[in-house]
Design an enzyme around this catalytic site. Structure first.
Site, PDB file in Angstrom:
ATOM      1  CG  LEU A 229      -1.981  -1.053   1.362  1.00 18.90           C
ATOM      2  CD1 LEU A 229      -2.747  -0.881   2.669  1.00 18.90           C
ATOM      3  CD2 LEU A 229      -2.940  -1.003   0.182  1.00 18.90           C
ATOM      4  CG  ASP A 230      -0.207   4.913  -2.031  1.00 18.71           C
ATOM      5  OD1 ASP A 230      -0.459   5.664  -1.075  1.00 18.71           O
ATOM      6  OD2 ASP A 230      -1.027   4.685  -2.940  1.00 18.71           O
ATOM      7  CE  LYS A 231       5.768   9.110   3.845  1.00 14.98           C
ATOM      8  NZ  LYS A 231       6.965   9.950   3.552  1.00 14.98           N
TER       9      LYS A 231
END
Length: 244
Positions: free
Chosen positions: A112-114
């Protein structure tokens, strides 16, 4: 009945991050490794890797950590990166320090991206990891997206068409399901894991995702009460829900 695998006590504990083999020998000599209440003096002995071993074995007075094959669910907070090496806050920092020394190491199942929160799975089981992320398995992933602009009304049909192309790609997206919650909020369920896929899908229809939260994988849902930054060890039935 299949014979249970075995492992040397010192090698097992070392691979689980407890310390070096020499340190495990010293701990055993001091009576710090026990099985069913009995001290294990010789760490070169082999031990059967029974599923109930964590309940029966104590190391330095505490129950043994989960054996290899663990699967954790993390409610990923915003601002954390799915990486072992990048700068800033990393998802692995939520794990007990000893668990970060395990071999095989614990890795995220996908990323999952930041700026995306929610359900993130972690495991030291490489075969399971690849099974979950394999395109052949079509594991569904549902995201709650908050949008910068009102939905137009045609997004659901476009996402479900199986003909939608993302910028810079040559293969159309698999059909995805859009559930409209409000004018600027929707739940999107996809079966792929392309780079920033959900954000790029909404960008392709002229919108912008301002907040993104993964709610489920397969029929495994992020439970109420699991706060951001908290983890939950999954049992076999819960792992099976990923593929249901």
């Amino acid at each position: 009945m299949a014979k249970l695998p075995t492992a040397r006590i010192d090698k097992l504990l070392s691979s689980m991050g407890y310390g070096s083999r020499r340190e495990m020998a010293a701990l055993a000599k001091a009576g710090g490794i026990k099985l069913d209440g009995q001290a294990l003096a010789d760490v070169s002995d082999r031990i059967a890797l029974n599923p109930d071993l964590p309940q029966r074995m104590r190391v330095a007075g505490k129950a043994l950590d989960p054996l290899q094959g663990l699967v954790l669910m993390l409610n990923k907070p915003l601002g954390m990166t799915c990486s072992h090496k990048e700068e800033g806050a990393l998802v692995y920092e939520v794990l007990p320090e000893r668990w970060r020394r395990r071999d095989p190491m614990i890795s995220t199942i996908g990323r999952l991206d930041k700026q995306t929160s929610g359900l993130l799975l972690m495991t030291d089981d490489g075969a399971l990891l690849h099974r979950v992320i394999s395109p052949k398995m079509h594991v569904t992933k549902s995201y709650l997206a908050t949008l910068d602009r009102d939905l137009r009304g045609d997004e659901g049909a476009m996402f479900a068409s199986g003909e939608m192309m993302l910028e810079g790609e040559t293969k159309p997206l698999e059909p995805a399901v859009l559930e409209v919650i409000s004018e600027r909020q929707a739940r999107l369920t996809v079966t792929e894991g392309r780079y920033h896929q959900v954000r790029r899908m909404f960008a392709a229809v002229g919108n912008h995702v301002t907040a993104l939260h993964r709610e489920s994988m397969g029929r495994l849902h992020l439970p109420e009460g699991l706060d951001p930054g908290q983890t939950k060890l999954l049992d076999a039935d819960e792992i099976a829900l990923i593929f249901a």
